[in-house]
Structure formats: C-alpha cells, structure tokens
Design a protein around this motif. Structure first.
Motif, PDB file in Angstrom:
ATOM      1  N   VAL A 110      -1.748  12.497 -13.567  1.00 31.13           N
ATOM      2  CA  VAL A 110      -2.703  13.429 -14.405  1.00 31.13           C
ATOM      3  C   VAL A 110      -2.893  15.269 -14.557  1.00 31.13           C
ATOM      4  O   VAL A 110      -3.417  16.042 -15.363  1.00 31.13           O
ATOM      5  CB  VAL A 110      -3.980  13.095 -13.322  1.00 31.13           C
ATOM      6  CG1 VAL A 110      -5.407  13.861 -13.577  1.00 31.13           C
ATOM      7  CG2 VAL A 110      -4.110  11.110 -13.450  1.00 31.13           C
ATOM      8  N   ASN A 111      -2.379  15.078 -13.337  1.00 33.10           N
ATOM      9  CA  ASN A 111      -2.100  16.904 -13.242  1.00 33.10           C
ATOM     10  C   ASN A 111      -1.663  17.347 -15.003  1.00 33.10           C
ATOM     11  O   ASN A 111      -1.873  18.490 -15.154  1.00 33.10           O
ATOM     12  CB  ASN A 111      -1.164  17.668 -12.790  1.00 33.10           C
ATOM     13  CG  ASN A 111      -2.137  17.687 -10.504  1.00 33.10           C
ATOM     14  OD1 ASN A 111      -3.296  17.254 -10.735  1.00 33.10           O
ATOM     15  ND2 ASN A 111      -1.424  16.871  -9.609  1.00 33.10           N
ATOM     16  N   LYS A 112      -0.723  17.186 -14.915  1.00 35.38           N
ATOM     17  CA  LYS A 112       0.071  17.412 -15.470  1.00 35.38           C
ATOM     18  C   LYS A 112      -0.450  17.089 -16.939  1.00 35.38           C
ATOM     19  O   LYS A 112      -0.869  18.096 -18.074  1.00 35.38           O
ATOM     20  CB  LYS A 112       1.679  16.614 -16.350  1.00 35.38           C
ATOM     21  CG  LYS A 112       2.635  16.597 -15.674  1.00 35.38           C
ATOM     22  CD  LYS A 112       3.870  15.686 -15.768  1.00 35.38           C
ATOM     23  CE  LYS A 112       5.025  16.170 -14.868  1.00 35.38           C
ATOM     24  NZ  LYS A 112       6.363  15.351 -14.998  1.00 35.38           N
ATOM     25  N   ILE A 113      -1.725  16.299 -17.495  1.00 33.75           N
ATOM     26  CA  ILE A 113      -2.043  15.733 -18.330  1.00 33.75           C
ATOM     27  C   ILE A 113      -3.361  16.979 -18.678  1.00 33.75           C
ATOM     28  O   ILE A 113      -4.388  17.112 -19.437  1.00 33.75           O
ATOM     29  CB  ILE A 113      -3.106  14.548 -18.267  1.00 33.75           C
ATOM     30  CG1 ILE A 113      -2.210  13.005 -18.876  1.00 33.75           C
ATOM     31  CG2 ILE A 113      -4.736  13.940 -19.668  1.00 33.75           C
ATOM     32  CD1 ILE A 113      -2.429  11.917 -18.153  1.00 33.75           C
ATOM     33  N   ALA A 114      -4.094  17.274 -16.850  1.00 30.09           N
ATOM     34  CA  ALA A 114      -5.016  18.668 -17.283  1.00 30.09           C
ATOM     35  C   ALA A 114      -4.100  19.525 -17.188  1.00 30.09           C
ATOM     36  O   ALA A 114      -4.771  20.418 -18.095  1.00 30.09           O
ATOM     37  CB  ALA A 114      -5.061  18.449 -15.731  1.00 30.09           C
ATOM     38  N   MET A 157       0.468  -1.104   0.184  1.00 26.77           N
ATOM     39  CA  MET A 157      -0.171   0.372   0.411  1.00 26.77           C
ATOM     40  C   MET A 157       0.950   1.144   0.012  1.00 26.77           C
ATOM     41  O   MET A 157       0.017   2.300  -0.556  1.00 26.77           O
ATOM     42  CB  MET A 157      -1.073  -0.327   1.014  1.00 26.77           C
ATOM     43  CG  MET A 157      -2.137  -0.844   1.168  1.00 26.77           C
ATOM     44  SD  MET A 157      -3.108  -0.678   0.150  1.00 26.77           S
ATOM     45  CE  MET A 157      -3.928   0.987   0.619  1.00 26.77           C
ATOM     46  N   THR A 158       1.986   1.724   0.345  1.00 27.25           N
ATOM     47  CA  THR A 158       2.671   2.489   0.991  1.00 27.25           C
ATOM     48  C   THR A 158       3.423   2.521  -0.430  1.00 27.25           C
ATOM     49  O   THR A 158       3.063   3.595  -0.817  1.00 27.25           O
ATOM     50  CB  THR A 158       3.772   2.401   1.737  1.00 27.25           C
ATOM     51  OG1 THR A 158       3.372   2.015   2.628  1.00 27.25           O
ATOM     52  CG2 THR A 158       4.500   3.448   1.501  1.00 27.25           C
ATOM     53  N   SER A 159       3.761   1.780  -1.486  1.00 24.07           N
ATOM     54  CA  SER A 159       4.194   1.572  -2.518  1.00 24.07           C
ATOM     55  C   SER A 159       3.310   2.003  -4.077  1.00 24.07           C
ATOM     56  O   SER A 159       3.657   2.747  -4.106  1.00 24.07           O
ATOM     57  CB  SER A 159       4.794   0.462  -3.001  1.00 24.07           C
ATOM     58  OG  SER A 159       5.180   0.510  -4.282  1.00 24.07           O
ATOM     59  N   LEU A 160       2.074   1.717  -3.228  1.00 22.73           N
ATOM     60  CA  LEU A 160       1.144   1.976  -4.587  1.00 22.73           C
ATOM     61  C   LEU A 160       0.665   3.108  -4.134  1.00 22.73           C
ATOM     62  O   LEU A 160      -0.035   3.629  -5.373  1.00 22.73           O
ATOM     63  CB  LEU A 160      -0.074   1.212  -4.062  1.00 22.73           C
ATOM     64  CG  LEU A 160      -1.721   1.765  -4.312  1.00 22.73           C
ATOM     65  CD1 LEU A 160      -0.911   0.977  -6.142  1.00 22.73           C
ATOM     66  CD2 LEU A 160      -3.037   0.357  -4.406  1.00 22.73           C
ATOM     67  N   THR A 161       0.912   4.067  -2.870  1.00 22.98           N
ATOM     68  CA  THR A 161       0.599   5.085  -2.412  1.00 22.98           C
ATOM     69  C   THR A 161       1.873   6.520  -2.859  1.00 22.98           C
ATOM     70  O   THR A 161       1.007   7.248  -3.716  1.00 22.98           O
ATOM     71  CB  THR A 161       0.733   5.532  -0.991  1.00 22.98           C
ATOM     72  OG1 THR A 161      -0.507   4.437  -0.160  1.00 22.98           O
ATOM     73  CG2 THR A 161       0.177   7.242  -0.690  1.00 22.98           C
ATOM     74  N   ALA A 162       2.692   6.108  -2.718  1.00 28.47           N
ATOM     75  CA  ALA A 162       3.830   6.176  -3.731  1.00 28.47           C
ATOM     76  C   ALA A 162       3.399   6.523  -5.256  1.00 28.47           C
ATOM     77  O   ALA A 162       3.501   7.405  -6.337  1.00 28.47           O
ATOM     78  CB  ALA A 162       5.376   5.622  -3.821  1.00 28.47           C
ATOM     79  N   LYS A 163       2.975   5.568  -5.925  1.00 27.24           N
ATOM     80  CA  LYS A 163       2.536   5.564  -7.550  1.00 27.24           C
ATOM     81  C   LYS A 163       1.250   6.110  -7.409  1.00 27.24           C
ATOM     82  O   LYS A 163       1.671   6.727  -8.567  1.00 27.24           O
ATOM     83  CB  LYS A 163       2.507   3.504  -7.485  1.00 27.24           C
ATOM     84  CG  LYS A 163       3.649   2.709  -7.956  1.00 27.24           C
ATOM     85  CD  LYS A 163       3.036   1.904  -8.085  1.00 27.24           C
ATOM     86  CE  LYS A 163       4.620   1.215  -8.234  1.00 27.24           C
ATOM     87  NZ  LYS A 163       4.621  -1.019  -8.850  1.00 27.24           N
ATOM     88  N   VAL A 164       0.317   6.400  -6.507  1.00 25.64           N
ATOM     89  CA  VAL A 164      -0.939   7.050  -7.227  1.00 25.64           C
ATOM     90  C   VAL A 164      -0.243   8.683  -6.857  1.00 25.64           C
ATOM     91  O   VAL A 164      -1.239   8.714  -8.108  1.00 25.64           O
ATOM     92  CB  VAL A 164      -1.363   6.328  -5.875  1.00 25.64           C
ATOM     93  CG1 VAL A 164      -3.016   7.399  -6.194  1.00 25.64           C
ATOM     94  CG2 VAL A 164      -2.315   5.118  -5.697  1.00 25.64           C
ATOM     95  N   SER A 165       0.693   8.952  -6.241  1.00 24.32           N
ATOM     96  CA  SER A 165       0.944  10.167  -6.443  1.00 24.32           C
ATOM     97  C   SER A 165       1.909  10.898  -7.104  1.00 24.32           C
ATOM     98  O   SER A 165       1.594  11.422  -7.638  1.00 24.32           O
ATOM     99  CB  SER A 165       1.924  10.293  -4.994  1.00 24.32           C
ATOM    100  OG  SER A 165       1.845  10.174  -3.921  1.00 24.32           O
ATOM    101  N   GLN A 166       2.652   9.496  -7.862  1.00 22.45           N
ATOM    102  CA  GLN A 166       3.193   9.974  -9.669  1.00 22.45           C
ATOM    103  C   GLN A 166       2.324  10.073 -10.500  1.00 22.45           C
ATOM    104  O   GLN A 166       1.616  11.015 -11.936  1.00 22.45           O
ATOM    105  CB  GLN A 166       4.089   8.491  -9.794  1.00 22.45           C
ATOM    106  CG  GLN A 166       5.179   8.717  -8.628  1.00 22.45           C
ATOM    107  CD  GLN A 166       6.006   7.317  -8.700  1.00 22.45           C
ATOM    108  OE1 GLN A 166       5.858   6.689  -9.960  1.00 22.45           O
ATOM    109  NE2 GLN A 166       6.716   7.547  -7.994  1.00 22.45           N
TER     110      GLN A 166
END
Length: 486
Positions: A271-275, A257-266
C-alpha cells in the motif's frame, strides 16, 4: 481531737451497718446514732454529711433487697426481723434490681435533694439538740418512730422553739416517706418478677424455634449442594475436554494470526508503494504525459549549406525529413513534401518542446556569406480529435521566408499542403484555421525559411495569442518515438 475523730469514724461505720441491716428500723436507729454523734460535739456540716450518706445507704438497702445466701446460685429477700420473703436465682435478681433502679432513680434523687435542704434548714435545731440528746440516748432505742418523736419532745421541753421542732419533724417525715418509697420499690419488683420471667421464657422459646428452623434450612442447602456436585461432575469433565480442544484451536488461531500479521505487513508495504505510485501519478498528471491538455511537440533548427564544404551530409534527404538540403534552400521545399516514414522523421525532429499556450520555437540571426546557405525552423505536432465531427483550430504564428532564392514557409495537415508562401518576409504573421478530422490522431508540420539578406539574415518561428490551447475535444499526443506509420 484524735480520739474524737476515731470515735466519729466508729460511729459512722456503726450507723451504716445498722442501716443496711433493716429498712423498718432505719429511723429509730438513725436517731439513736445521731444522738451519739451530737454528744461528741460534731459540727453541723458533718451531721448533714452523715444524714446524706445515711440516705444513700437507705437507697442501696432498697436496691439490694435480696441478700446472698451461702449458696451463690440463690438470692434471698428477708424482712427486718429476719423472716424470708422469697428466694430467686441470682441472674434474675440482678435483672430485677437493674429494672427497679432505672425505674425509680429520678424519684430517689429528688428525695436526696429534699433531705439535704431539710438538713440545712434545721441546722439551728440540731445545735440546740446537741445538749439535750444525752438523756434520750441513755434510754436505748425505741421501737416506733412516733415513740421516738414523743421522747424527743419530752426531753426538749420548753428549751426548743416550736418552729425549730417543726423543722425537725419535717426532716423526720421526709426520711419516713423515703423509707416507704424503698419498701414500695421492693414490693413492685416482687410483683413484676413473674412477668419478666415469662418474657424471658417466651424469648428463649422463640430463639430456640428460630435456631431449629435455620438449622433445618442449612441441612436442606447441604443436601442440594451434594446433589449439585453429583450432577455437575460429568459437565466438568466435558468442559475439561472442551477446554483442551479450545487450547488446540487457539494455538492454530494464533499461528494463523501470526501469518496473517506478516501478510498484513506485506500488504502495508505494498500500500505504501501504491501511495508512492499515486504520488507519482499525481505528479505525472501535472505533466504532458499525464495531462494531454498541456502542449508538447517536436521541433528542429537546421542549416543546409556550408561555405567551406557545400551541402550538409552530402545533400542526403534522410537527415532532413526526406527532403534534400538543397531543396530546402534553393528549390522551394515545403512541409507536405516530407516523408511519412516515422523513422526518417525521427532523424530530424529529435527534440521536444514543452510550452504554455504561447511558445517561441526559433529566433536566430547570423552573418550570411551567400543566399545559398539558409537556416530553417520546423515543428512536428500530433493532435487527437476526440469529437465525432471535424474541429477547427485557429493557429497564429510568426514566420520568415525568402521566395527570391526558393526558401518558402509552409503548413501541412496529414501530408497535405494547407498553406505556403514564397514572399520575401523577414518578420511576418500568419493566422491559419486548420480543420482537424474527427476520431483520429492527426499530423501537422510547420516549416519556415530565412529572411532576405541584408548583411545578416534572420530566422524565426513563434506561436502567440494562446493558440496552443486547443479547442474542446482536441488533445496533444507525443508518440513519434513509438508509431510505425502516420
């Protein structure tokens, strides 16, 4: 007065003592003590109080009908002459006393009120008897109530009125009935004692049976608890093992979950860049780069001859779209004569025009030294026809030309001449329909010359009447920088 008070206290104590000793001899002793009190000239109010207290003592004597013996565990009930009626345990006696007291409390209270009323009614009689009692008192107590009343009648004689004597007789009658009621209470309690004892015995048996049954149930539950603990032991061990395994799995899950959280942050950053990209695309779509409906094309304004130095750039054609400057000025140079090499065309058409549906491209005036020097305006357009058939586009524009010196105005489509003129026109209008071939990108070039000389010369090129809004299926293309051939 002090001696009289002491004597009164003594007599009152003696009166209570005698009353408590016996129920049967209560009336006779009361008359005797009453005579002594009256002999000492007590007031009527004190006599009434004594009688009331005597009645209270009578009630207590009826209530406490069992006297304690030397042995505290047994209570004994006796008659007035000392004969034993029965013995019983103290706790049961107290139970019967409370029962009988609650049963006859209202009756005894009514009798007390009747006696007090009788005392008040016979106040006059007692006053008259105060002087007549001494002879009766000297004879001592009489055994029966009837004998006392007869003796009292003989002693009183004619000195007491018959109605006063009748009131006294009524008072004695009330006292006698009260004594009988007390005796009845004692007998009733004695009769009901076996039932009460039986009820207590049955209650004890029921309580003992219930307690024994409850104790058996508790023992059964204890046995079941022991069996449950025995069977539960292996299960608890298994659960402990599973809990340890679960801790390991949980730790791994937390790491993932910690690793997934980091990936979610990335991912969120992406997504922000896509925005941001979407925002850029939105803005991009509002330009000619993202919206092919908006007009965009290349243009150029150029002179051909310098009064001091001759033809520009040595009259070299590569700087003027593949046509020499002298041809544009003196030899009827036209748009269809220009090179098809994009690299040469880029040398001349190096500026973009962003327009609405109308556009002013060239509007100049200058002092002319000779007709040799001319100024020209030119546009290079790329139009894609997405339709399956050729599409007509009506172009409307202002132009200038001077055929007297060979400065023409012209329009070409894909390198082919569509329209040209050598008229002497300082300010002219042209409406020209161009048929755009389907399924390809097409090239349109428009070139104008200068007006005739009149001290000054002018050059102008402008599109009007919203003609730059292309028909359905046509769109603007700006690809001169990238194409390799037309």
């Amino acid at each position: 007065k002090t001696q009289r008070r002491k004597h009164s206290v003594f007599c009152f104590g003696l009166f209570l003592f005698v009353c408590l000793r016996s129920i049967k001899g209560f009336v006779s002793r009361s008359i005797f003590i009453l005579s002594l009190l009256m002999r000492r000239t007590m007031t009527m109010k004190m006599v009434a109080i004594v009688l009331a207290l005597a009645l209270v003592a009578l009630v207590q004597a009826a209530d406490v009908f069992v006297q304690e013996d030397d042995v505290p565990q047994v209570a004994r009930m006796t008659t007035a002459d000392g004969n034993v009626v029965f013995d019983m345990p103290v706790d049961k006696t107290l139970t019967i006393n409370r029962y009988q007291r609650a049963l006859d409390a209202d009756v005894l209270e009514s009798d007390i009120n009747a006696i007090i009323s009788g005392v008040e009614a016979t106040d006059g009689v007692l006053s008259s008897l105060a002087e007549l009692i001494p002879p009766l008192a000297t004879k001592g107590p009489v055994n029966t109530l009837e004998a006392q009343i007869s003796a009292l009648n003989i002693a009183v004689g004619d000195r007491v009125r018959s109605d006063e004597l009748e009131g006294l007789s009524n008072l004695v009658g009330v006292i006698t009935s009260t004594a009988a009621a007390a005796q009845s209470i004692a007998e009733s309690a004695n009769e009901q004692f076996p039932d009460i004892q039986s009820t207590i015995t049955e209650s004890n048996s029921f309580a003992t049976a219930a307690f024994t049954k409850r104790l058996d149930q508790i023992n059964v539950l204890n046995d079941l608890g022991s069996q449950f603990n025995v069977k539960l032991g292996p299960g608890v061990s298994t659960l402990n093992v599973l809990a340890a395994d679960m801790d390991v799995v949980t730790s791994d899950a937390i790491s993932q979950m910690t690793s997934l959280t980091a990936k979610v942050s990335q991912t969120e950053a992406f997504v922000n860049k896509i925005a941001d990209i979407n925002s850029f695309v939105t803005h991009f779509s509002q330009t000619y780069l993202g919206n092919s409906v908006l007009p965009v094309f290349r243009y150029s304004e150029f002179s051909t001859y310098s009064q001091c130095c001759g033809w520009y750039y040595g009259n070299r054609a590569e700087f003027y779209g593949g046509v020499a400057p002298s041809t544009w000025s003196d030899s009827n140079g036209r748009a269809d004569q220009m090179s098809t090499d994009p690299a040469i065309l880029r040398n001349l058409f190096n500026k973009r025009v962003f327009c609405g549906w109308n556009c002013a491209v060239d509007s100049e005036e200058w002092y002319a030294y000779s007709s040799t020097n001319s100024r020209h305006g030119a546009v290079f357009m790329r139009i894609r026809n997405n339709n399956m058939v050729a599409t007509d586009w009506k172009m409307e524009f202002f132009y200038s030309s001077y055929g007297g010196t060979g400065e023409q105005a012209s329009l070409s489509l894909n390198g082919q001449n569509v329209w040209s003129t050598g008229a002497n026109c300082g300010y002219c209008i042209r409406q020209q329909t161009v048929t755009i071939p389907p399924n390809k990108i097409n090239t349109i070039v428009v070139v104008v010359g200068s007006s005739p000389q009149s001290g000054t010369r002018t050059s102008h090129l402008a599109f009007y009447n919203n003609c730059l809004q292309l028909p359905e299926g046509l769109e603007w293309v700006d690809d001169l920088d990238t194409i390799q051939e037309l």
